[in-house]
Design a protein around this motif. Structure first.
Motif, PDB file in Angstrom:
ATOM      1  N   VAL A 169      27.515  35.363  41.948  1.00 31.56           N
ATOM      2  CA  VAL A 169      28.225  36.175  40.956  1.00 31.56           C
ATOM      3  C   VAL A 169      29.375  35.418  40.303  1.00 31.56           C
ATOM      4  N   CYS A 170      30.024  34.527  41.033  1.00 29.92           N
ATOM      5  CA  CYS A 170      31.157  33.808  40.453  1.00 29.92           C
ATOM      6  C   CYS A 170      30.720  32.798  39.405  1.00 29.92           C
ATOM      7  N   LEU A 225      34.632  39.504  44.610  1.00 29.43           N
ATOM      8  CA  LEU A 225      35.553  39.566  43.477  1.00 29.43           C
ATOM      9  C   LEU A 225      36.749  40.439  43.837  1.00 29.43           C
ATOM     10  N   LYS A 226      37.867  40.173  43.186  1.00 31.12           N
ATOM     11  CA  LYS A 226      39.074  40.977  43.358  1.00 31.12           C
ATOM     12  C   LYS A 226      39.538  41.447  41.993  1.00 31.12           C
ATOM     13  N   TRP A 227      39.908  42.704  41.902  1.00 27.47           N
ATOM     14  CA  TRP A 227      40.488  43.222  40.663  1.00 27.47           C
ATOM     15  C   TRP A 227      41.813  42.504  40.407  1.00 27.47           C
ATOM     16  N   ASN A 228      41.959  41.968  39.191  1.00 21.40           N
ATOM     17  CA  ASN A 228      43.194  41.275  38.829  1.00 21.40           C
ATOM     18  C   ASN A 228      44.164  42.291  38.220  1.00 21.40           C
ATOM     19  N   MET A 229      44.837  43.006  39.108  1.00 18.02           N
ATOM     20  CA  MET A 229      45.765  44.045  38.669  1.00 18.02           C
ATOM     21  C   MET A 229      47.004  43.447  38.007  1.00 18.02           C
ATOM     22  N   GLY A 230      47.405  42.257  38.446  1.00 21.82           N
ATOM     23  CA  GLY A 230      48.561  41.612  37.842  1.00 21.82           C
ATOM     24  C   GLY A 230      48.316  41.284  36.383  1.00 21.82           C
ATOM     25  N   TRP A 231      47.147  40.720  36.086  1.00 21.80           N
ATOM     26  CA  TRP A 231      46.799  40.428  34.687  1.00 21.80           C
ATOM     27  C   TRP A 231      46.839  41.701  33.857  1.00 21.80           C
ATOM     28  N   ASP A 284      34.298  30.093  36.068  1.00 27.83           N
ATOM     29  CA  ASP A 284      35.383  31.062  36.234  1.00 27.83           C
ATOM     30  C   ASP A 284      36.315  30.716  37.385  1.00 27.83           C
ATOM     31  N   THR A 285      35.766  30.158  38.467  1.00 31.35           N
ATOM     32  CA  THR A 285      36.575  29.911  39.660  1.00 31.35           C
ATOM     33  C   THR A 285      36.977  28.446  39.803  1.00 31.35           C
ATOM     34  N   ASP A 286      36.692  27.641  38.781  1.00 33.29           N
ATOM     35  CA  ASP A 286      36.993  26.208  38.823  1.00 33.29           C
ATOM     36  C   ASP A 286      38.088  25.897  37.803  1.00 33.29           C
ATOM     37  N   PRO A 287      39.227  25.368  38.245  1.00 32.95           N
ATOM     38  CA  PRO A 287      40.312  25.065  37.297  1.00 32.95           C
ATOM     39  C   PRO A 287      39.905  24.099  36.190  1.00 32.95           C
ATOM     40  N   THR A 288      38.898  23.262  36.446  1.00 38.50           N
ATOM     41  CA  THR A 288      38.479  22.324  35.409  1.00 38.50           C
ATOM     42  C   THR A 288      37.784  23.014  34.246  1.00 38.50           C
TER      43      THR A 288
END
Length: 728
Positions: free
Chosen positions: A242-243, A477-483, A621-625
């Protein structure tokens, strides 16, 4: 041949008292047929019966009435025969096999797993199950009630008088069981429990797989006859993690999406609508049975029963099947954190705290007036983990969104000092909850690696999406509540003041790759005075819609998956109401503002289309590059610009301009190995209701250094708009 029964082997005084008061733990040793020195003794307990007759082949023997509904007789037989009972009541006679002539239906291994808290298919052994047992067709009833002094079965079949059907205790497991011949699907029932203090309580079955339509509260015996047709979907849904796959979610409150529609009627409309808009998944708000519709399903009393408001369990299967055959995944909002205090449901189920924590401070949820599960008790963990498996296995769900994870993880959640007790290490972490969530995810992913879990977790807890074998909680996955909070706060400001809050739009990128995130614009943000999404935006109607469009395109380009609540896809102007749902009339061609709302919906469709066909937006999505800022500090211009890259390095340039001004010849640095850049999406397009300020010609990089690049492009930024550009 008819003959009277011999001398009465009446039920003894002690057994009689225990049966009358509902405290007998083994009624099968007393009632039914039993060999005795002079033959076979028959005993029955049938309050209000006029007579009870034993029928065994040609033999018919009427039992003597020993008062208080007890009947008995001694027949000169060498062994217990196959027999039936004719029970005469005023105006009717029941012809039935004797429920007390059957051995237990649960074996030692099942009871061992239940006692260990490791029965992963608990719903197959507890609750009500139609079956054939010892040649007889009927229903097995079983319930976990370890503190009960006795349990009896009540329903329409015995005029809701539990005295007729006392259940037997299966030893130290805490399980009570009874097989009742002749009962089948459609039977209404409850358990009448004798509490430790001798009082009685009538309870719905915690494992009921079907219930009455609220406000009625009885459980219903059910058996699925559904034939699934989603083999193609099920066989391919786990091909890509999924990621690294596109995931765009449409959140739906089924009872109000189209009020009045059943599961099967929804299956005729929802899949086509979602597919047309290009979402990959729907997320259904909680559907487990709940008494109060105004809780939106978050105060559950029937954890194993899809709400009967919309149809039967097989009707719900039909809806999931239809979504799958339309190519749409189905996620379900799941609520393991708490349950309501209704006195016919789980609260003090057998007279003492059972599902809730023994400590009153740990049991009472301070915000919602509900009770928290005792996650340190193995049987309660089993009840919940089996429930998660049940929804995925019985209804082919593709994932669970776990509600209120933060409230589970912290002992001091919403509690003031003195209202909570630290854990054994002196901290505020709920170690039982941590172990439960790890066990939940490990078990679910072991049995179903293609099923995903999503955590609604609003704090900075470390490792929510880290695998359990590396010490994390194991969510996908985690809900990005901060965003969500930061970006909505930014957008609520007038554009002239947004420069002072620019950091709220950039801060999320400092942690965007620490977890696997989904960006949620959920139902919680459009109720209770928070206003609809478009109404949060400042300015006139044109500016509100422009901000709405720019924000959605910014969201779709931001690292992470997306979730959008129903109604926001066409800029519903009013808050969501669970009583009437989205304002569909805004899309009526006769409505003067219909083009405005249709334009937003067309944008959402195009966002999803571009998204699914642009791996740069989801592969890394999960890779900073996979992410690179072009400019994060253009606060005075209200501009954000960044690159997204797929695994081959192919970029997409996203530029968001949250100012109502038009900026010509705006220079942005770009990589120097591309010849031209093309505008592929512009939220200011007239198709979406914009002013059609765009960049019609390809943009050729110039050898002018900018933003750390040796080349740059000059483009026109429309007002309150987001642009996506791709190289040739």
């Amino acid at each position: 041949m008819r003959e009277p029964a011999g001398p009465s082997p009446a039920v003894g005084a002690d057994d009689r008292e225990r049966l009358l008061t509902g405290t007998h733990h083994d009624p099968h040793t007393v009632l039914g047929a039993h060999p005795v020195p002079d033959g076979v003794a028959f005993r029955a307990f049938r309050p209000y019966a006029l007579s009870v007759t034993v029928v065994a082949g040609p033999l018919r023997a009427e039992l003597r009435h020993d008062s208080d509904g007890f009947f008995s007789g001694l027949l000169p037989l060498r062994e217990v025969p196959e027999y039936r009972l004719l029970v005469a009541y005023e105006g009717t006679v029941q012809d039935t096999e004797d429920a007390y002539g059957f051995l237990p239906t649960l074996g030692a291994f099942d009871l061992h797993l239940i006692a260990e808290g490791r029965h992963e298919q608990l719903w197959k052994v507890l609750g009500a199950h139609p079956m054939t047992h010892q040649g007889a067709t009927g229903t097995r009833f079983s319930v976990w009630a370890p503190n009960a002094r006795g349990v009896r079965l009540a329903g329409g079949f015995n005029f809701w008088d539990g005295r007729t059907y006392p259940m037997r205790s299966l030893g130290s497991s805490g399980v009570w069981e009874l097989f009742v011949p002749g009962l089948g699907p459609g039977t209404l029932y409850k358990f009448e429990i004798t509490r430790p203090d001798g009082t009685h309580t009538l309870r719905a079955d915690p494992m009921a797989r079907r219930t009455e339509v609220p406000p009625a509260t009885a459980s219903i015996v059910t058996e699925s006859a559904y034939a699934w047709r989603d083999t193609e979907w099920m066989s391919g849904r786990g091909d890509v993690a999924v990621c690294r796959a596109p995931l765009s979610v449409y959140e739906v409150h089924l009872p109000s999406w189209r009020p009045g529609l059943t599961y099967r009627q929804l299956a005729e409309q929802l899949p086509g609508y979602v597919r047309d808009l290009g979402f990959t998944h729907v997320e259904l708000m909680p559907l487990a049975e709940h008494p109060f519709g105004g809780s939106w399903g978050y105060q559950v009393t029937g954890f194993y029963a899809p709400t009967a408001r919309l149809g039967t369990p097989d009707d719900f299967r039909f809806l999931v099947d239809a979504l799958h055959r339309a190519g749409i995944g189905v996620l379900l909002d799941w609520v393991p954190a708490h349950f309501p205090r209704d006195d016919w449901a789980l609260a003090q189920f057998d007279g003492r705290p059972l599902y809730e924590h023994q400590d009153p401070q740990r049991a009472a949820h301070p915000d919602w007036g509900t009770l928290e599960f005792d996650l340190g008790r193995r049987e309660v963990r089993n009840f919940l983990i089996a429930n998660a498996l049940y929804w995925c296995e019985e209804f082919h769900l593709d994932g669970l969104r776990v509600d209120a994870v933060a409230s589970m993880l912290y002992l001091d959640y919403s509690r003031t000092p003195g209202r909570w007790t630290p854990n054994i290490h002196g901290g505020n972490e709920n170690l039982d909850a941590v172990a439960f969530l790890q066990d939940l995810n490990a078990t679910l992913h072991r049995r179903h690696p293609d099923v995903i879990t999503l955590a609604e977790e609003s704090t900075a807890w470390n490792g929510v999406t880290r695998p359990t074998h590396h010490g994390g909680l194991g969510f996908d996955l985690k809900w990005n509540m901060g965003w969500m909070h930061d970006s909505l706060t930014y957008l609520a400001h007038n554009p002239v003041h947004r420069r002072h809050h620019h950091h709220r739009m950039t801060f999320s990128l400092t942690y965007a790759h620490t977890e696997h995130y989904i960006l949620p614009l959920s139902h919680d943000e459009v109720v209770h005075g928070k206003r609809s999404l478009v109404s949060k935006m400042p300015g006139d109607w044109w500016q509100q819609r422009a901000d709405h469009r720019a924000y959605l395109a910014y969201m779709w380009a931001h690292p992470g998956k997306q979730l959008l609540f129903m109604g926001q896809e066409f800029a519903q102007a009013t808050e969501w109401s669970h009583t009437h749902g989205p304002d569909w009339w805004l899309l009526d061609p006769a409505h003067p503002a219909e083009p405005d709302h249709r334009g937003i919906r067309d944008l959402v469709r195009d966002l999803n289309t571009h998204y699914r066909h642009t791996p740069a937006l989801w592969q890394n999505d999960t890779d900073p590059t996979g992410f690179h800022w072009i400019t994060a500090d253009a606060a005075d211009d209200n501009v954000l610009a960044f690159l997204r890259h797929d695994t081959h390095g192919t970029p997409l340039l996203a530029v968001s301009h949250f100012s109502p001004a038009v900026r010509h010849d705006y220079r942005l640095g770009v990589p120097d190995h591309h010849h031209t850049w093309h505008e592929t999406l512009n939220t200011d397009h007239t198709r979406y209701g914009g002013s059609n300020i765009h960049n019609p010609e390809p943009l050729t990089p110039e050898p002018t250094p900018c933003h750390g690049h040796t080349t740059s492009i000059r483009l026109t930024l429309p007002p309150l708009a987001t642009l996506w550009l791709r190289p040739d």
